[in-house]
Design a protein around this motif. Structure first.
Motif, short mmCIF file in Angstrom:
data_model
loop_
_atom_site.label_atom_id
_atom_site.label_comp_id
_atom_site.label_asym_id
_atom_site.label_seq_id
_atom_site.Cartn_x
_atom_site.Cartn_y
_atom_site.Cartn_z
N UNK A 213 33.67 47.50 47.06
CA UNK A 213 34.21 45.72 47.87
C UNK A 213 33.54 44.67 46.82
N UNK A 214 32.07 44.24 46.59
CA UNK A 214 30.90 43.37 46.55
C UNK A 214 31.54 43.33 44.73
N UNK A 216 34.27 44.95 42.75
CA UNK A 216 35.39 44.12 42.68
C UNK A 216 35.78 42.99 43.02
N UNK A 217 34.86 42.12 43.81
CA UNK A 217 35.38 41.05 44.05
C UNK A 217 34.33 39.82 43.02
N UNK A 218 32.96 40.27 42.81
CA UNK A 218 31.90 39.91 42.08
C UNK A 218 31.48 40.54 40.09
N UNK A 219 31.89 41.61 39.96
CA UNK A 219 31.44 42.22 39.15
C UNK A 219 32.20 42.82 38.55
N UNK A 220 33.62 42.68 38.93
CA UNK A 220 34.67 43.73 37.81
C UNK A 220 34.78 42.77 36.83
N UNK A 225 41.67 45.45 41.03
CA UNK A 225 40.29 46.42 41.61
C UNK A 225 40.04 48.05 41.34
N UNK B 141 43.59 37.14 39.34
CA UNK B 141 42.67 38.35 39.56
C UNK B 141 41.60 37.70 38.91
N UNK B 145 37.80 35.45 40.50
CA UNK B 145 36.11 36.55 40.29
C UNK B 145 34.74 35.19 41.22
N UNK B 146 34.57 36.09 42.00
CA UNK B 146 33.27 35.15 42.88
C UNK B 146 32.03 35.01 42.81
N UNK B 232 33.22 37.29 52.40
CA UNK B 232 32.80 38.55 51.64
C UNK B 232 31.29 39.03 51.80
N UNK B 310 40.99 38.30 45.86
CA UNK B 310 40.22 39.65 45.82
C UNK B 310 39.65 40.49 47.40
N UNK B 311 40.00 39.01 48.03
CA UNK B 311 39.21 39.57 49.80
C UNK B 311 39.89 39.29 50.04
N UNK B 313 43.18 39.94 50.78
CA UNK B 313 44.44 40.89 51.57
C UNK B 313 43.43 41.84 52.62
N UNK B 314 42.18 42.13 52.35
CA UNK B 314 41.12 41.92 54.10
C UNK B 314 41.71 41.67 55.07
#
Lengths: 308, 329
Positions: A213-214, A216-220, A225, B141, B145-146, B232, B310-311, B313-314
């Motif tokens: 989860x982290x 995909x949000x920060x490094x991908x 995803x 997307x 990115x965070x 996050x 990215x988040x 959707x949760x």
């Protein structure tokens, strides 16, 4: 230094601790039909000097690659005695230090002498023997739709993202004493063997899914995803140094579960393996019948109803 | 739909007759014939172009270039040639031709196949166009990115000043089955351990425990993209919570959590947290007490609106609380 010093220390330890008769009994723990007279060449009616007996025994065990077994026996004897008698090996610390110089160390938790892992974790945990069968917990992990991602995105971004993904897998696996036996860019085979190895495999899998989860949000670096599947199975396999050449039905079943019976973002575990999982962990999994196979699954992110 | 095909032929060529005859029964194609000299007269609207080669690649390549550059959308070009040399075909393909047909072989079937391939090519180009749109989505997307904050210093904040912040209220809740199993001292130890773990886990996200009381507390996020970082962290910790209770705390009966998050301006004080009153702080606490069930995360619309795709959707829309829309995980 090294082997010759280790031999000298072992000879000293054995000759100081044992009489020749006791030494013969001690040696028979390793070689059943040991006869020190035959080994040393002294006639049966002659007494053998302690030092000669110990020296010949150490040399012989070294020749037949049983030195590690001898040291292990000495360590166990120093802790638990031998044939109900206590023995003290005054130079045991020196032996252990010298053994380290030769690339081995005593692991108290495992009560085993293992090869020292330097920069890289050893696939055999430092003690598995070639050709011997052991029980393992196998985890097959795979990035879903890898070929589509590879076609869609720039090679450098794929490479970098997968590299970061692998690093989080390595962290989750090795922190639980697991090993990665094979890795092919988009996934691989994770193996657990020590302690509660089925629980360790399950926990590592949950850790990887959570870290994703982290990631995909920060490094991908890709435009979507990265989604993975994991399949877990416990079983035996004959260990080989070339881990890629290990053939085992248990490994195949882990791969099959992951590929054919697991939906994306889900960890699946075979019915047989599920029985070995701690009950507190078991509560998180749901029984499912997928493609004619009963498996237990946990999907991510973990939803509220699962935890109840 | 009729496909227009522009045919560029040599003067006095028999190609127009030939093509017309071969495709007389097929109304899918509409040919526009131009000889080389009438190049300028062409409307240049055909999606497929047929070019009759003069005698070889060398003598005709300039015409090819002159034609294709005049089209606003690069056309699919089929070369008709009398030259059977393989290298001649290779050169045309390298130049960008879609097909190369030998004049002596022309038949209705051969033409149909060639046009079909050309159309497939055009459609695949359309796919590429769709792919471009998709790439736009991908870019969004990527922009979402965070970034985890690298350097931040809580000491840089002044006491009794208002700052933009995101607050996260968190509580560990003992499972009903577990009540009575553990002694008071054990429970206190468990909560203390949880506090330590939360503190360590929040740091990489730029968060810190602002204050803590028994089984729960308030986390504050101020640096970087604090709303996203707090959300996050909540997702990460919610999923990790189970590992924490089982693996680190060695509890047979897992604990539950409750989290609520709100974002906005709020008064900051490093230590005197007991006397801080801010709407933000009160609202965050109220949401947790009144709306959040075990193992749920509630976030306000203020947080949701700032979330990265990215988040986002949760979280799903849940209910209104004091006129504010609440989203839940």
């Amino acid at each position: 230094m090294g082997i010759s010093r280790l031999k000298r220390l072992l000879t000293e330890a054995l000759s100081q601790a044992f009489t020749v008769d006791r030494l013969q009994l001690f040696g028979r723990e390793i070689i059943k039909n040991l006869d020190l007279h035959e080994l040393t060449g002294f006639p049966p009616n002659c007494s053998i000097p302690r030092k000669d007996a110990a020296n010949e025994l150490v040399e012989y065990l070294f020749e037949i690659n049983k030195t590690i077994q001898l040291i292990h026996l000495i360590i166990n004897t120093s802790q638990n005695g031998f044939k109900s008698e206590k023995y003290e090996f005054q130079n045991l610390k020196l032996i252990i230090n010298e053994m380290k110089e030769c690339g081995y160390e005593y692991n108290q938790n495992l009560n085993k002498i293992v090869k020292i892992e330097k920069n890289e974790k050893r696939n055999d945990w430092g003690f598995l023997e070639d050709g011997k069968s052991y029980n393992f917990c196998f985890v097959s992990v795979d990035i879903c739709g890898n070929s589509k991602l590879v076609r869609k995105y720039d090679g450098a971004k794929i490479k970098e993202s997968y590299k970061i993904f692998k690093s989080l897998v390595v962290k989750a696996v090795e922190s639980r004493n697991g090993r990665i036996w094979s890795w092919e860019g988009d996934g691989g085979l994770l193996v657990f063997h020590l302690d509660d190895f089925v629980d360790s495999a399950v926990l590592a899998s949950i850790d990887i899914m959570t870290s994703l989860i982290v990631f995909n949000s920060t490094m991908n670096l890709l435009g979507e995803d990265i989604i993975i599947r994991m399949g877990i199975n416990v079983g035996g396999a004959e260990y080989k140094k070339e881990v890629d050449s290990i053939i085992s039905d248990s490994i195949e079943l882990a791969k099959k579960i992951e590929k054919n019976h697991t939906t994306p973002q889900t960890v699946s575990i075979s019915k047989n393996s599920y029985q070995h999982v701690n009950s507190a962990l078991r509560n998180y999994f749901r029984e499912k019948e997928i493609n004619g196979m009963t498996i237990y699954q946990l999907s991510f992110p973990i939803k509220e109803e699962v935890c109840k | 739909m009729q496909i227009e095909i522009d045919v560029y032929h040599l003067a006095n060529s028999r190609l127009p007759d030939k093509l017309s005859k071969i495709t007389a029964s097929n109304r899918s194609w509409k040919f526009n014939f131009y000889d080389y000299d009438a190049l300028e007269k062409s409307d240049k609207k055909g999606r497929i172009v047929i070019l009759e080669e003069e005698d070889s690649y060398i003598s005709c390549v300039d015409v090819f270039d002159a034609i294709v550059t005049k089209y606003s959308i690069y056309p699919t070009v089929i070369i008709f040639t009398v030259n059977r040399e393989l290298y001649n075909v290779v050169r045309w393909m390298r130049r960008g031709a879609a097909d190369c047909l030998w004049m002596g072989d022309l038949s209705d079937q051969l033409l149909k196949n060639s046009f079909k391939s050309a159309l497939n090519y055009i459609e695949s180009k359309m796919d590429i166009k769709a792919g471009r749109d998709e790439r736009k989505k991908d870019n969004l997307y990527e922009e979402d990115k965070i970034e985890l904050p690298q350097n931040y210093d809580w000491d840089s904040l002044k006491d009794s000043e208002n700052y933009e912040m995101t607050l996260l209220s968190i509580s560990a809740v003992m499972n009903k089955d577990a009540v009575g199993i553990y002694s008071k001292a054990t429970v206190e130890k468990i909560y203390e351990q949880i506090r330590i773990e939360i503190s360590a886990a929040a740091a990489p996200f730029g968060g810190k425990i602002w204050f803590w009381n028994n089984n729960g507390g308030m986390l504050i996020f101020h640096f970087g993209d604090n709303a996203n970082l707090a959300a996050l962290f909540s997702l990460y910790f919610a999923n990790k919570f189970f590992l924490l209770t089982y693996e680190k705390l060695k509890l047979d009966k897992p604990l539950n959590y409750k989290m609520s998050i709100d974002s906005g301006k709020g008064l900051y004080h490093k230590t005197d947290t007991g006397h801080i009153t801010s709407e933000l702080l009160n609202f965050t606490v109220h949401i947790q007490h009144k709306l959040t069930s075990d193992n749920e995360i509630c976030i306000t619309e203020r947080v949701y609106s700032k979330l990265s795709g990215r988040i986002r959707k949760y979280f799903t829309e849940s209910e209104k609380f004091q006129d504010a829309l609440i989203y839940k995980y």
